[in-house]
Design an enzyme around this catalytic site. Structure first.
Site, mmCIF file in Angstrom:
data_model
loop_
_atom_site.group_PDB
_atom_site.id
_atom_site.type_symbol
_atom_site.label_atom_id
_atom_site.label_comp_id
_atom_site.label_asym_id
_atom_site.label_seq_id
_atom_site.Cartn_x
_atom_site.Cartn_y
_atom_site.Cartn_z
ATOM 1 N N GLU A 122 0.717 -1.185 -0.111
ATOM 2 C CA GLU A 122 0.013 -0.047 -0.096
ATOM 3 C C GLU A 122 0.866 1.230 -0.130
ATOM 4 O OE1 GLU A 122 -2.433 -0.802 3.474
ATOM 5 O OE2 GLU A 122 -3.566 -2.246 2.271
ATOM 6 N N CYS A 135 3.254 8.632 1.426
ATOM 7 C CA CYS A 135 3.904 7.495 2.518
ATOM 8 C C CYS A 135 4.067 6.197 1.470
ATOM 9 C CB CYS A 135 2.828 7.361 3.552
ATOM 10 S SG CYS A 135 3.435 6.279 4.760
ATOM 11 N N CYS A 142 6.496 -6.917 6.964
ATOM 12 C CA CYS A 142 7.583 -6.523 8.042
ATOM 13 C C CYS A 142 8.165 -7.616 8.874
ATOM 14 C CB CYS A 142 7.411 -5.252 8.760
ATOM 15 S SG CYS A 142 8.818 -4.715 9.692
ATOM 16 N N CYS A 146 6.705 -5.218 15.954
ATOM 17 C CA CYS A 146 6.287 -4.306 17.001
ATOM 18 C C CYS A 146 4.899 -4.539 17.465
ATOM 19 C CB CYS A 146 6.393 -2.890 16.503
ATOM 20 S SG CYS A 146 8.169 -2.592 15.859
ATOM 21 N N CYS A 149 1.707 -2.438 16.123
ATOM 22 C CA CYS A 149 1.729 -2.176 14.519
ATOM 23 C C CYS A 149 0.955 -3.345 13.808
ATOM 24 C CB CYS A 149 3.120 -2.193 13.913
ATOM 25 S SG CYS A 149 3.238 -2.071 12.260
ATOM 26 N N GLU A 208 10.272 -2.138 7.163
ATOM 27 C CA GLU A 208 11.367 -1.727 7.736
ATOM 28 C C GLU A 208 12.371 -1.200 6.785
ATOM 29 O OE1 GLU A 208 12.439 -0.060 10.742
ATOM 30 O OE2 GLU A 208 14.150 0.229 9.269
ATOM 31 N N SER A 261 11.627 5.471 15.357
ATOM 32 C CA SER A 261 10.313 5.235 16.051
ATOM 33 C C SER A 261 10.796 4.724 17.589
ATOM 34 C CB SER A 261 9.791 3.888 15.538
ATOM 35 O OG SER A 261 9.264 4.437 14.165
ATOM 36 N N LEU A 262 10.794 5.648 18.370
ATOM 37 C CA LEU A 262 11.268 5.499 19.910
ATOM 38 C C LEU A 262 10.393 4.690 20.793
ATOM 39 C CD1 LEU A 262 13.761 5.948 21.342
ATOM 40 C CD2 LEU A 262 12.930 7.957 22.200
ATOM 41 N N HIS A 263 9.339 5.339 21.140
ATOM 42 C CA HIS A 263 7.815 4.966 21.782
ATOM 43 C C HIS A 263 8.130 4.615 23.094
ATOM 44 C CE1 HIS A 263 6.484 5.032 17.509
ATOM 45 N NE2 HIS A 263 7.044 3.652 17.076
ATOM 46 N N ASN A 338 -3.303 4.302 16.380
ATOM 47 C CA ASN A 338 -4.535 3.898 15.536
ATOM 48 C C ASN A 338 -4.830 2.460 15.765
ATOM 49 O OD1 ASN A 338 -4.816 6.168 13.841
ATOM 50 N ND2 ASN A 338 -3.002 5.984 12.952
ATOM 51 N N CYS A 381 -1.161 5.503 10.180
ATOM 52 C CA CYS A 381 0.270 4.756 10.638
ATOM 53 C C CYS A 381 -0.073 3.373 11.068
ATOM 54 C CB CYS A 381 1.064 5.477 11.644
ATOM 55 S SG CYS A 381 0.940 7.115 11.485
HETATM 56 N N1 SAH Z 1 9.311 0.459 10.116
HETATM 57 C C1 SAH Z 1 9.419 1.522 10.196
HETATM 58 C C2 SAH Z 1 8.593 2.659 9.116
HETATM 59 C C3 SAH Z 1 7.198 1.960 9.137
HETATM 60 S S1 SAH Z 1 6.115 2.551 10.357
HETATM 61 C C4 SAH Z 1 9.395 2.213 11.638
HETATM 62 O O1 SAH Z 1 8.818 1.369 12.350
HETATM 63 O O2 SAH Z 1 9.820 3.366 11.903
HETATM 64 C C5 SAH Z 1 5.702 4.340 10.428
HETATM 65 C C6 SAH Z 1 5.541 4.727 11.833
HETATM 66 O O3 SAH Z 1 4.248 4.288 12.261
HETATM 67 C C7 SAH Z 1 6.304 4.114 12.801
HETATM 68 O O4 SAH Z 1 6.704 5.390 13.686
HETATM 69 C C8 SAH Z 1 5.549 3.265 13.746
HETATM 70 O O5 SAH Z 1 5.956 2.782 14.931
HETATM 71 C C9 SAH Z 1 4.182 3.942 13.526
HETATM 72 N N2 SAH Z 1 3.100 3.210 14.002
HETATM 73 C C10 SAH Z 1 2.944 1.618 13.729
HETATM 74 N N3 SAH Z 1 1.903 1.317 14.031
HETATM 75 C C11 SAH Z 1 0.997 2.366 14.574
HETATM 76 C C12 SAH Z 1 -0.275 2.382 15.051
HETATM 77 N N4 SAH Z 1 -1.060 1.290 15.242
HETATM 78 N N5 SAH Z 1 -0.753 3.603 15.605
HETATM 79 C C13 SAH Z 1 0.176 4.659 15.433
HETATM 80 N N6 SAH Z 1 1.421 4.725 14.968
HETATM 81 C C14 SAH Z 1 2.044 3.276 14.403
HETATM 82 FE FE1 SF4 Z 2 7.766 -3.025 11.003
HETATM 83 FE FE2 SF4 Z 2 7.891 -0.365 11.623
HETATM 84 FE FE3 SF4 Z 2 5.608 -2.104 12.067
HETATM 85 FE FE4 SF4 Z 2 7.441 -2.168 13.730
HETATM 86 S S1 SF4 Z 2 6.331 -0.248 13.394
HETATM 87 S S2 SF4 Z 2 6.461 -3.981 12.800
HETATM 88 S S3 SF4 Z 2 9.397 -2.088 12.190
HETATM 89 S S4 SF4 Z 2 6.526 -1.552 10.090
#
Ligand code: SAH
Ligand code: SF4
Length: 406
Positions: A122, A135, A142, A146, A149, A208, A261-263, A338, A381
């Site tokens: 997508e 985007c 992936c 995470c 995600c 990633e 992506s620190l979180h 989300n 995201c």
């Molecule tokens: N793999 C890379 C890039 C793709 S994810 C990464 O992890 O950085 C893009 C962004 O969306 C990242 O910051 C990820 O942590 C965030 N993300 C993933 N799932 C999400 C969700 N359900 N709600 C909000 N942000 C999310």
């Molecule tokens: Fe992969 Fe980024 Fe999703 Fe983590 S947040 S599973 S690295 S796409």
């Protein structure tokens, strides 16, 4: 809001899988100058002519957005025929296009797969005042998991090629009428005043990017080339969950903006949210950030922080976050979580997000909260997950309910 109404304009019917056939000829889309020269060599163009021919192809592909060799009128008829015989200028096939009520557009794209079964990724376009951000995905699925995600729950994974990455930008510009002399389709939200529609690229779709480093690098160098698509490196951002060994390479070999992506501010919690943290813990990650080539106050790293209710959203977390980032030229991006069907997390309350962002703001960071866009089409995201895995009826209902409450 009504999901059907939101997706109606421009919606393309899904083609059944049986109709898919792998392309018979390779596409030139996404190729570098050297690769185009090699392609010309393959069809017998003498070395002395290649440089000039490459310039022509480059212009037609990346400035004009030509979709057939036929339209490349400055190229001789014979050469056009020879190219046509051996190559295409095809983009990834658009399986579905969805248009959100807020102007966000999502494309489901079909790519060559295995055993005559295609892969899908997508790509999402988000218009905002003064800019339009695309985007882009770097992988099908992936390999990292995470826990918050949706993409991480997808089993099928492969790296995209550089051509497939550039191809996403070409498709978006095709569908938006964003090539010279074209007009956007009726109803398109045009973010710029007579300028281009796709002004910014973020590698924040599926996958990633730093686990597909070479293809991402080669693709972004094509996209940034100022005689072609010409999107400035300052307007291109690569987002990583923390693949430390490739962070320096991103600065050195691509020279684009970095998002991390620190979180979480503690290793224990980050180990759980972003399991890659067990390999590359926070201190190691921040060290790589401090040493990011080209880092200055004018060229900061964006730290993404997803707001998860009761998990990482306390005021103590906010204070620890600003302490942790002290001394690094940084921006902080708070992302409301989300939700997706089956997730164990909830998004923090709005009040909590505001209080958290105040702490960050008081520490001298602008702390824009990235509002989820395109939620009615599941384009926000972490919600990018191609239709390779079918949704159950219950999941579909949950999605509809989510779209209604937005
Ligand atoms: N793999 C890379 C890039 C793709 S994810 C990464 O992890 O950085 C893009 C962004 O969306 C990242 O910051 C990820 O942590 C965030 N993300 C993933 N799932 C999400 C969700 N359900 N709600 C909000 N942000 C999310
Ligand atoms: Fe992969 Fe980024 Fe999703 Fe983590 S947040 S599973 S690295 S796409």
């Amino acid at each position: 809001m009504n999901l059907e109404a939101a997706v109606a304009p421009g919606f393309v019917e899904k083609a059944p899988l049986e109709r898919y056939v792998d392309p018979d000829r390779p596409s030139l889309v996404g190729r570098s100058r050297a690769e185009l020269a090699a392609a010309l060599g393959e069809i017998g163009v003498p070395p002395a002519q290649r440089k000039m021919r490459v310039q022509q192809l480059w212009h037609w592909l990346y400035v004009r957005g030509a979709t057939t060799f036929d339209t490349m009128t400055s190229v001789s008829k014979e050469l056009r025929a020879a190219l046509e015989n051996r190559f295409t200028v095809a983009r990834p096939e658009v399986v579905a296009e969805q248009v959100s009520v807020d102007g966000t557009r999502k494309w489901l794209l079909r790519l060559p797969g295995e055993n005559q079964r295609p892969h899908e990724v997508e790509c999402v376009y988000i218009p905002e005042t003064g800019r339009g951000t695309l985007c882009v995905s770097s992988q099908v699925g992936c390999t990292l998991n995470c826990t918050f995600c949706h993409t991480g729950t997808q089993r099928l994974v492969r790296n995209l090629t550089a051509g497939e990455i550039v191809g996403q930008i070409m498709v978006a510009r095709d569908r938006l009428g964003d090539w010279p002399g074209q007009c956007p389709p009726d109803g398109t939200i045009v973010p710029t005043d007579g300028g281009r529609l796709v002004t910014n690229i973020v590698m924040m779709g599926m996958g990633e990017p730093l686990y597909n480093f070479e293809a991402v690098r080669d693709a972004l160098l094509v996209v940034a080339d100022n005689e072609g698509i010409a999107i400035s490196k300052r307007k291109i951002t690569v987002s990583t969950s923390g693949v430390v060994p490739n962070i320096k390479r991103t600065g050195d070999e691509i020279g684009v903006m970095l998002a991390v992506s620190l979180h979480a501010v503690r290793d224990g919690l980050r180990d759980e949210l972003v399991p890659l943290n067990r390999k590359y813990p926070i201190e190691m990650l921040l060290d790589a950030c401090r040493n990011y080539p080209g880092l200055t106050n004018a060229k900061r790293i964006t730290f993404e922080y997803v707001m998860l209710k009761g998990i990482n959203d306390s005021l103590a977390d906010a204070k620890a976050l600003v302490r942790l980032l002290a001394g690094i030229p940084a921006k902080i991006n708070l992302i409301p979580f989300n939700p997706w069907p089956g997730t164990r997390y909830e998004c923090s309350d709005w009040e909590t997000i505001e209080k958290f962002s105040e702490v960050v703001f008081d520490a001298g960071y602008s702390a824009p909260v990235r509002t989820p866009r395109g939620r009615d089409i599941l384009a926000a995201c972490g919600q990018l997950k191609s239709a390779t895995e079918k949704l159950s009826a219950r999941e579909r209902m949950a999605l509809r309910a989510m779209a209604m409450t937005e």
